[in-house]
Every structure is written in C-alpha cells, then in structure tokens.
Write a protein that holds these residues in place. Structure first.
Motif, mmCIF file in Angstrom:
data_model
loop_
_atom_site.group_PDB
_atom_site.id
_atom_site.type_symbol
_atom_site.label_atom_id
_atom_site.label_comp_id
_atom_site.label_asym_id
_atom_site.label_seq_id
_atom_site.Cartn_x
_atom_site.Cartn_y
_atom_site.Cartn_z
ATOM 1 N N ALA A 151 0.823 -1.214 0.000
ATOM 2 C CA ALA A 151 0.000 0.000 0.000
ATOM 3 C C ALA A 151 0.853 1.258 0.000
ATOM 4 O O ALA A 151 0.454 2.287 -0.550
ATOM 5 C CB ALA A 151 -0.937 -0.014 1.216
ATOM 6 N N ARG A 162 -2.387 -0.900 -4.877
ATOM 7 C CA ARG A 162 -2.137 -0.272 -3.577
ATOM 8 C C ARG A 162 -3.451 -0.112 -2.818
ATOM 9 O O ARG A 162 -3.528 -0.391 -1.607
ATOM 10 C CB ARG A 162 -1.464 1.078 -3.764
ATOM 11 N N ALA A 163 -4.499 0.327 -3.513
ATOM 12 C CA ALA A 163 -5.797 0.491 -2.859
ATOM 13 C C ALA A 163 -6.354 -0.860 -2.410
ATOM 14 O O ALA A 163 -6.906 -0.975 -1.308
ATOM 15 C CB ALA A 163 -6.776 1.175 -3.806
ATOM 16 N N ARG A 164 -6.207 -1.886 -3.247
ATOM 17 C CA ARG A 164 -6.714 -3.217 -2.867
ATOM 18 C C ARG A 164 -5.944 -3.788 -1.686
ATOM 19 O O ARG A 164 -6.501 -4.532 -0.878
ATOM 20 C CB ARG A 164 -6.648 -4.160 -4.068
ATOM 21 N N GLY A 184 -4.878 -1.963 0.775
ATOM 22 C CA GLY A 184 -5.542 -1.319 1.914
ATOM 23 C C GLY A 184 -6.867 -1.983 2.228
ATOM 24 O O GLY A 184 -7.212 -2.171 3.406
ATOM 25 N N LEU A 186 -5.965 3.766 3.935
ATOM 26 C CA LEU A 186 -6.887 4.039 2.837
ATOM 27 C C LEU A 186 -7.131 5.539 2.667
ATOM 28 O O LEU A 186 -7.195 6.048 1.540
ATOM 29 C CB LEU A 186 -8.214 3.314 3.072
ATOM 30 N N LEU A 203 -4.201 7.043 0.881
ATOM 31 C CA LEU A 203 -4.218 6.741 -0.553
ATOM 32 C C LEU A 203 -5.277 7.581 -1.274
ATOM 33 O O LEU A 203 -5.052 8.058 -2.387
ATOM 34 C CB LEU A 203 -4.485 5.255 -0.779
ATOM 35 N N ALA A 204 -6.430 7.748 -0.637
ATOM 36 C CA ALA A 204 -7.523 8.496 -1.261
ATOM 37 C C ALA A 204 -7.200 9.970 -1.416
ATOM 38 O O ALA A 204 -7.772 10.652 -2.283
ATOM 39 C CB ALA A 204 -8.806 8.334 -0.447
ATOM 40 N N MET A 251 -1.415 9.465 -6.813
ATOM 41 C CA MET A 251 -2.185 8.301 -7.253
ATOM 42 C C MET A 251 -3.054 8.702 -8.445
ATOM 43 O O MET A 251 -3.432 9.867 -8.596
ATOM 44 C CB MET A 251 -3.094 7.809 -6.122
ATOM 45 N N GLY A 269 -7.510 5.108 -8.824
ATOM 46 C CA GLY A 269 -6.963 4.504 -7.617
ATOM 47 C C GLY A 269 -7.462 5.206 -6.363
ATOM 48 O O GLY A 269 -7.788 4.564 -5.355
ATOM 49 N N ARG A 270 -7.542 6.546 -6.419
ATOM 50 C CA ARG A 270 -8.056 7.311 -5.285
ATOM 51 C C ARG A 270 -9.533 7.003 -5.050
ATOM 52 O O ARG A 270 -9.988 6.895 -3.891
ATOM 53 C CB ARG A 270 -7.866 8.800 -5.531
ATOM 54 N N ALA A 288 -9.800 3.644 -3.306
ATOM 55 C CA ALA A 288 -9.410 3.746 -1.895
ATOM 56 C C ALA A 288 -10.520 4.403 -1.074
ATOM 57 O O ALA A 288 -10.857 3.941 0.028
ATOM 58 C CB ALA A 288 -8.110 4.525 -1.763
#
Length: 231
Positions: A86, A96-98, A100, A115, A118-119, A124, A128-129, A132
């Motif tokens: 992540a 990376r999100a998965r 999390g 998460l 990442l968001a 990102m 992807g954001r 997340a």
C-alpha cells in the motif's frame, strides 16, 4: 510446472480441506519474507524459489491474494506485506488500494488511515483514489470518504466517466448526491463533435444507475440504443 497463482490457490483450497497441512504449506510459501513484508535478498535472484521472485516482481493481484490468505491464517507477515504494498509508490495504484482493502478484511488497526492516505494522495491515479475512498466508505463506513468522492464527482474538469465512477461509489454509501450526479451525466447530451465520448459517459452512468437498482437506467439505455447519431 504450475504457476505461482495456481499454487497459491491450491494451498488456499487445501487449507480449507486440511487446515494443518494447508497452514504448513502456506508458511513454507511465506518463508523469506522480511520484517517489512518484502522478501529478503539472502541469495541471488537466479537461485531464489520462483514464488519469491513473484512476490518481489510479479503480478500485484497475486501478491495481495497471497498476503491476505497469510493474514487470515494468523501469519503476521501477511499484513506486513500488504502495508508495504500500500505504501509502495512503484506499484499500480489500484493494487495499492486493494492492499488497503485487504487490511480492512484483516481488521488491521491502521487500515482506515492507510486508505485515507491513498484516497488523498494526488500522486495516485484518480481511479486509484476513487477505489481507496470507496473501500474506506463501504468497508469501514468512514464518512470522510463521502467528501472525497463528492469532490471528484463534482469536478467538471475531469472526464465524465471518471466522475461517474466517483458518483457511483458515493451512491453506494447511501448518499443521494451520487445518484443525482449519475442522472445528470446520463442525461447530458454534450457538445457537437463529442458524441462518442458523451455517449460512452452516458452509458457508464446509466449502467451504474442500473447496478444501484434505479429503474430510470432502463429508459436511458433504451434511448441510447436507439440513437442513430451514435456511430
């Protein structure tokens, strides 16, 4: 010989049928993971077992799958690998999100902040954001996700189909603003010359409405299917 993915799935299935043997094999496959969750480099790449190379360089989806299964069986190296993935900017943002999201499944105490980070990370990709933020909201019911998704869904500088993804995720949090934005995108005809992009965006938004169980999607999709201006 079998691929790493096939071996990982076989070990998972075995652990359900024969827990003792399955856990032993899973532990064997996890041998070599360092304290930070990444394989240690004690020997050359050419001499390493193939699965270690897969964990270091291979398909991120497989790495998430294996790390989650390790964590479910109480192996602390599973969550460590997920955290490392992540936080690794070299990896595909969706992976990376998965990672999390998998930490949420393991009830890891740092999952929400990972998460959220990442968001809100603008390095990102937007998709992807969105993922997340959706995982933060759907899995953890964290209301901070709604504001993040709403900001993307309302940002008209972004492609409409990306805004539709964010609006769909917002609607899945039982926020009616997501549904309203989807309806606006689905009904928007766009400017002359943009028919192809507009039609794709309208189709995406209408499909998302359908997945939410909104019957208004039927009329919109029916209209799109009959629109002879769409090539």
């Amino acid at each position: 010989f079998y691929s790493f993915a096939e071996r990982a799935r076989a070990v998972t299935a075995l652990s359900e049928l024969d827990p003792d043997r399955g856990v032993d094999l899973m532990a064997e496959m996890s041998r070599g993971l360092g304290s930070d969750g990444l394989p240690e480099r004690n020997i050359s790449d050419a001499e390493e077992p193939r699965w270690i190379n897969q964990l270091r360089y291979g398909n991120e989806g497989i790495r998430v799958f294996l790390a989650l299964r390790l964590g479910e069986r109480g192996d602390a190296r599973g969550p460590a690998l997920l955290i490392a993935m992540a936080r690794d900017p070299r990896l595909v943002p969706m992976a990376r999100a998965r990672s999390g999201g998998a930490l949420v499944d393991l009830d890891h105490p740092d999952a929400a902040e990972i998460l959220l980070g990442l968001a809100t990370d603008h390095t990102m990709t937007t998709t992807g954001r969105i993922l997340a933020a959706r995982l933060l909201g759907v899995k953890l019911h964290d209301r901070r996700a709604a504001g993040l998704l709403l900001a993307i869904a309302r940002d008209e500088s972004r492609p409409p189909h990306v805004r539709a993804q964010a609006a769909f995720s917002l609607a899945r949090l039982d926020d009616s603003r997501g549904t309203s934005i989807l309806l606006n995108i689905a009904r928007h005809r766009g400017r002359p010359g943009d028919q192809l992009l507009t039609s794709y965006s309208r189709y995406s938004a209408a499909t998302f409405l359908g997945r939410l169980g909104d019957r208004r999607a039927v009329d919109i999709l029916d209209h799109l299917s009959r629109d002879e201006t769409i090539e």
